[in-house]
Design a protein around this motif. Structure first.
Motif, PDB file in Angstrom:
ATOM      1  N   SER A   1     -17.452  -7.118  -4.261  1.00 39.11           N
ATOM      2  CA  SER A   1     -18.375  -8.067  -5.030  1.00 39.11           C
ATOM      3  C   SER A   1     -18.051  -7.493  -6.477  1.00 39.11           C
ATOM      4  O   SER A   1     -17.726  -6.341  -7.043  1.00 39.11           O
ATOM      5  CB  SER A   1     -19.661  -8.015  -4.817  1.00 39.11           C
ATOM      6  N   GLY A   2     -18.471  -8.550  -7.720  1.00 41.03           N
ATOM      7  CA  GLY A   2     -18.538  -7.996  -9.049  1.00 41.03           C
ATOM      8  C   GLY A   2     -17.314  -9.162  -9.698  1.00 41.03           C
ATOM      9  O   GLY A   2     -16.900  -9.897  -9.126  1.00 41.03           O
ATOM     10  N   ASN A   3     -17.598  -8.862 -11.154  1.00 39.71           N
ATOM     11  CA  ASN A   3     -16.568  -9.871 -11.847  1.00 39.71           C
ATOM     12  C   ASN A   3     -15.649  -8.879 -12.817  1.00 39.71           C
ATOM     13  O   ASN A   3     -15.129  -9.529 -13.483  1.00 39.71           O
ATOM     14  CB  ASN A   3     -17.741 -10.743 -12.768  1.00 39.71           C
ATOM     15  N   GLY A   4     -15.267  -7.883 -11.996  1.00 37.83           N
ATOM     16  CA  GLY A   4     -14.474  -7.150 -12.955  1.00 37.83           C
ATOM     17  C   GLY A   4     -12.821  -7.468 -12.831  1.00 37.83           C
ATOM     18  O   GLY A   4     -12.635  -8.138 -12.051  1.00 37.83           O
ATOM     19  N   ASN A   5     -12.155  -6.749 -13.575  1.00 32.97           N
ATOM     20  CA  ASN A   5     -10.843  -6.952 -13.456  1.00 32.97           C
ATOM     21  C   ASN A   5     -10.113  -5.742 -12.921  1.00 32.97           C
ATOM     22  O   ASN A   5     -10.208  -4.416 -13.121  1.00 32.97           O
ATOM     23  CB  ASN A   5      -9.820  -6.835 -14.931  1.00 32.97           C
ATOM     24  N   VAL A   6      -9.301  -5.962 -11.390  1.00 34.20           N
ATOM     25  CA  VAL A   6      -9.159  -4.979 -10.484  1.00 34.20           C
ATOM     26  C   VAL A   6      -7.366  -4.895 -10.675  1.00 34.20           C
ATOM     27  O   VAL A   6      -7.066  -5.722 -10.272  1.00 34.20           O
ATOM     28  CB  VAL A   6      -9.679  -5.101  -9.347  1.00 34.20           C
ATOM     29  N   VAL A   7      -7.167  -3.552 -10.710  1.00 34.65           N
ATOM     30  CA  VAL A   7      -5.587  -3.134 -10.614  1.00 34.65           C
ATOM     31  C   VAL A   7      -5.647  -2.314  -9.478  1.00 34.65           C
ATOM     32  O   VAL A   7      -5.931  -1.323  -9.212  1.00 34.65           O
ATOM     33  CB  VAL A   7      -5.100  -2.627 -11.987  1.00 34.65           C
ATOM     34  N   ILE A   8      -4.585  -2.706  -8.448  1.00 29.75           N
ATOM     35  CA  ILE A   8      -4.099  -1.835  -7.273  1.00 29.75           C
ATOM     36  C   ILE A   8      -2.798  -1.241  -7.531  1.00 29.75           C
ATOM     37  O   ILE A   8      -1.846  -2.044  -7.585  1.00 29.75           O
ATOM     38  CB  ILE A   8      -4.591  -2.652  -6.198  1.00 29.75           C
ATOM     39  N   ALA A   9      -2.655   0.001  -7.496  1.00 27.02           N
ATOM     40  CA  ALA A   9      -1.145   0.538  -7.872  1.00 27.02           C
ATOM     41  C   ALA A   9      -0.996   1.842  -7.015  1.00 27.02           C
ATOM     42  O   ALA A   9      -1.974   2.513  -6.571  1.00 27.02           O
ATOM     43  CB  ALA A   9      -1.190   0.804  -9.152  1.00 27.02           C
ATOM     44  N   PRO A  10       0.299   1.892  -6.589  1.00 24.38           N
ATOM     45  CA  PRO A  10       0.318   3.243  -5.739  1.00 24.38           C
ATOM     46  C   PRO A  10       0.492   4.298  -6.656  1.00 24.38           C
ATOM     47  O   PRO A  10       1.107   4.279  -7.838  1.00 24.38           O
ATOM     48  CB  PRO A  10       1.876   2.790  -5.137  1.00 24.38           C
ATOM     49  N   PHE A  11       0.381   5.555  -6.192  1.00 25.40           N
ATOM     50  CA  PHE A  11       0.437   6.876  -6.850  1.00 25.40           C
ATOM     51  C   PHE A  11       1.959   7.103  -7.242  1.00 25.40           C
ATOM     52  O   PHE A  11       2.335   7.555  -8.278  1.00 25.40           O
ATOM     53  CB  PHE A  11      -0.110   8.006  -6.179  1.00 25.40           C
ATOM     54  N   SER A  12       2.754   6.673  -6.144  1.00 25.04           N
ATOM     55  CA  SER A  12       4.234   6.941  -6.399  1.00 25.04           C
ATOM     56  C   SER A  12       4.918   5.861  -6.824  1.00 25.04           C
ATOM     57  O   SER A  12       4.844   4.792  -6.255  1.00 25.04           O
ATOM     58  CB  SER A  12       5.005   7.355  -4.853  1.00 25.04           C
ATOM     59  N   SER A  13       5.697   6.009  -7.625  1.00 23.35           N
ATOM     60  CA  SER A  13       6.293   4.720  -8.484  1.00 23.35           C
ATOM     61  C   SER A  13       7.519   4.206  -7.729  1.00 23.35           C
ATOM     62  O   SER A  13       7.633   2.890  -7.946  1.00 23.35           O
ATOM     63  CB  SER A  13       7.102   5.079  -9.685  1.00 23.35           C
ATOM     64  N   THR A  14       7.977   4.712  -6.483  1.00 20.31           N
ATOM     65  CA  THR A  14       8.904   3.986  -5.833  1.00 20.31           C
ATOM     66  C   THR A  14       8.533   3.670  -4.125  1.00 20.31           C
ATOM     67  O   THR A  14       9.411   3.215  -3.635  1.00 20.31           O
ATOM     68  CB  THR A  14      10.334   4.844  -5.569  1.00 20.31           C
ATOM     69  N   ILE A  15       7.259   3.964  -4.020  1.00 18.39           N
ATOM     70  CA  ILE A  15       6.799   3.477  -2.626  1.00 18.39           C
ATOM     71  C   ILE A  15       6.755   2.117  -2.481  1.00 18.39           C
ATOM     72  O   ILE A  15       6.391   1.525  -3.510  1.00 18.39           O
ATOM     73  CB  ILE A  15       5.658   4.201  -2.307  1.00 18.39           C
ATOM     74  N   ALA A  16       7.272   1.508  -1.310  1.00 18.00           N
ATOM     75  CA  ALA A  16       7.003   0.182  -1.090  1.00 18.00           C
ATOM     76  C   ALA A  16       5.708  -0.464  -0.798  1.00 18.00           C
ATOM     77  O   ALA A  16       4.982   0.293  -0.634  1.00 18.00           O
ATOM     78  CB  ALA A  16       7.962  -0.285  -0.176  1.00 18.00           C
ATOM     79  N   ILE A  17       5.545  -1.628  -1.244  1.00 18.63           N
ATOM     80  CA  ILE A  17       4.059  -2.200  -1.322  1.00 18.63           C
ATOM     81  C   ILE A  17       4.183  -3.431  -0.204  1.00 18.63           C
ATOM     82  O   ILE A  17       5.036  -4.474  -0.518  1.00 18.63           O
ATOM     83  CB  ILE A  17       3.526  -2.767  -2.423  1.00 18.63           C
ATOM     84  N   ALA A  18       3.558  -3.510   1.006  1.00 15.21           N
ATOM     85  CA  ALA A  18       3.417  -4.572   1.943  1.00 15.21           C
ATOM     86  C   ALA A  18       2.191  -5.279   2.037  1.00 15.21           C
ATOM     87  O   ALA A  18       1.193  -4.650   1.807  1.00 15.21           O
ATOM     88  CB  ALA A  18       3.898  -4.156   3.006  1.00 15.21           C
ATOM     89  N   LEU A  19       2.318  -6.562   1.789  1.00 13.82           N
ATOM     90  CA  LEU A  19       0.905  -7.414   1.834  1.00 13.82           C
ATOM     91  C   LEU A  19       0.837  -8.197   3.255  1.00 13.82           C
ATOM     92  O   LEU A  19       1.773  -8.967   3.536  1.00 13.82           O
ATOM     93  CB  LEU A  19       0.749  -8.332   0.605  1.00 13.82           C
ATOM     94  N   GLY A  20      -0.344  -8.214   3.623  1.00 14.30           N
ATOM     95  CA  GLY A  20      -0.646  -9.047   4.727  1.00 14.30           C
ATOM     96  C   GLY A  20      -0.335  -8.562   6.261  1.00 14.30           C
ATOM     97  O   GLY A  20      -0.559  -9.116   6.918  1.00 14.30           O
ATOM     98  N   GLY A  21       0.285  -7.436   6.352  1.00 14.65           N
ATOM     99  CA  GLY A  21       0.676  -7.002   7.527  1.00 14.65           C
ATOM    100  C   GLY A  21      -0.253  -5.945   8.149  1.00 14.65           C
ATOM    101  O   GLY A  21      -1.542  -6.116   8.011  1.00 14.65           O
ATOM    102  N   THR A  22       0.306  -4.869   8.832  1.00 18.25           N
ATOM    103  CA  THR A  22      -0.695  -3.704   9.413  1.00 18.25           C
ATOM    104  C   THR A  22      -0.239  -2.457   8.527  1.00 18.25           C
ATOM    105  O   THR A  22       0.910  -2.374   7.950  1.00 18.25           O
ATOM    106  CB  THR A  22      -0.249  -3.687  10.812  1.00 18.25           C
ATOM    107  N   ASP A  23      -1.005  -1.326   9.158  1.00 23.76           N
ATOM    108  CA  ASP A  23      -0.734  -0.190   8.180  1.00 23.76           C
ATOM    109  C   ASP A  23       0.420   0.551   8.904  1.00 23.76           C
ATOM    110  O   ASP A  23       0.550   0.626  10.187  1.00 23.76           O
ATOM    111  CB  ASP A  23      -1.903   0.702   8.577  1.00 23.76           C
TER     112      ASP A  23
END
Length: 362
Positions: free
Chosen positions: A225-247
């Motif tokens: 909850s809240g009204n902030g601006n949230v940024v989600i970023a990986p620590f490693s610049s080249t690691i892939a990001i996958a949305l909506g799947g499983t771990d």
């Protein structure tokens, strides 16, 4: 059995037993305990600008009463068992062992971890009003009490694993730099950035400011909850990001459960990615606030084909330095921008009242 005042040092090389409340005062001179300290009494130490050292266990046989340590120098603490612990605002406290209190723990000065430390209270608050440093693990367990942190680590030296166990309120007031960051039940108020090498795990959380959460794995196990601006970023610049799947391993996975944590809030915006990470959908992904999905540098690409990408709460922007490939996208406003690559929308439908496609050259 009584107070001791000296202009010079006080050194207790043998085991000490408190039979009455005791205050020890020096004039800018050291106070040192070379062995154990026991007794169900209060102990207050005032050494001016000089150091205070506990070489042995405090309260190992009989827990002390209130332990108050006032030093403008360095306070060295090994294992502590007391009713309450308070340090003053000047100087530095070195923690070399676990700290257990039935009441509160308040660290007003800068703390350095010289060993792995567990600080535990019985349903009472743990408060760090200054910095925490040292390449060691820190576990804070407060029962129903609250936990409050100042700045943790720094950009050149992260602390080890930081674990906050409390069903009360956990407040992050300053930046955190740790190998991992984990919270349990209760609510965590995040007012500043959390930077980790490996992972962040949050239960219920509140974000009302501009916050960046950096980790190679993030797990949102509660409701946001809240009204902030949230940024989600990986620590490693080249690691892939996958949305909506499983771990999965070696990928920053934001599962449907993780994304759902943001669905109930009124966040001003959500940004995913910040570098050249390849971003793809591993399942359907839904958002509830204006959202930017970006991989704006070097070989950064975005591919959402094969699944549905939906935003029920505002605009959806995809920004990549290289190619963008899309499947079905639904949002009030859709913006696709490739800096140097191509945009391919043939694998799905763009459903929006306002849709813009850009390819930019510098």
């Amino acid at each position: 059995n009584g107070n001791i005042t000296t202009s010079g040092t006080q050194t207790f090389n043998d085991a000490v037993t408190l039979t009455n409340a005791v205050q020890l005062d020096t004039t800018n001179s050291a106070i040192a305990f070379g062995s154990t300290v026991n007794g169900t009494q209060n102990l207050t130490l005032n050494s001016g600008t000089a150091n205070i050292t506990f070489a042995g266990t405090v309260g190992g046989t009989t827990a002390l009463g209130n332990l108050v340590v006032n030093s403008g120098g360095t306070t060295q603490l090994n294992s502590i068992n007391a009713a309450n612990l308070t340090t003053n605002a000047s100087g530095t406290t070195e923690l070399n062992g676990n700290v257990t209190t039935s009441g509160t723990q308040t660290y007003n000065d800068a703390v350095t971890l010289t060993n792995a430390v567990t600080a535990r209270t019985t349903n009472s608050n743990i408060v760090f009003n200054s910095s925490i440093n040292g390449n060691q693990n820190l576990t804070l367990t407060a029962g129903t009490g609250n936990i409050s942190l100042g700045i943790v680590g720094n950009s050149t030296q992260f602390i080890g694993d930081l674990i906050l166990n409390s069903s009360g309120i956990k407040t992050i007031s300053n930046k955190v730099f740790a190998r991992t960051f984990t919270t349990s039940a209760g609510t965590t108020i995040v007012n500043d950035n959390i930077n980790t090498v490996n992972g962040i795990s949050l239960g219920d959380f509140v974000i009302n400011s501009n916050v960046t959460l950096t980790a190679n794995e993030l797990d949102f196990l509660g409701n946001g909850s809240g009204n902030g601006n949230v940024v989600i970023a990986p620590f490693s610049s080249t690691i892939a990001i996958a949305l909506g799947g499983t771990d999965t391993t070696n990928t920053l996975n934001l599962t449907a459960t993780d994304l759902a944590a943001f669905a109930g809030g009124t966040f001003s915006s959500l940004t995913i990615g910040n570098s050249e990470n390849s971003i793809s959908l591993a399942g359907n992904a839904s958002f509830a606030q204006p959202t930017l999905i970006q991989s704006p540098l070097n070989s950064g690409t975005i591919n959402t084909s094969g699944f549905d990408l939906t935003n029920t709460g505002g605009s959806l922007t995809l920004l990549a330095n290289q190619n963008i490939t899309t499947g079905n996208i639904t949002a009030s406003s859709i913006n696709l921008t490739s800096n140097t690559g191509t945009i391919n929308t043939s694998n799905g439908t763009l459903n929006s009242i306002d849709c813009a496609l850009y390819r930019d050259w510098e």
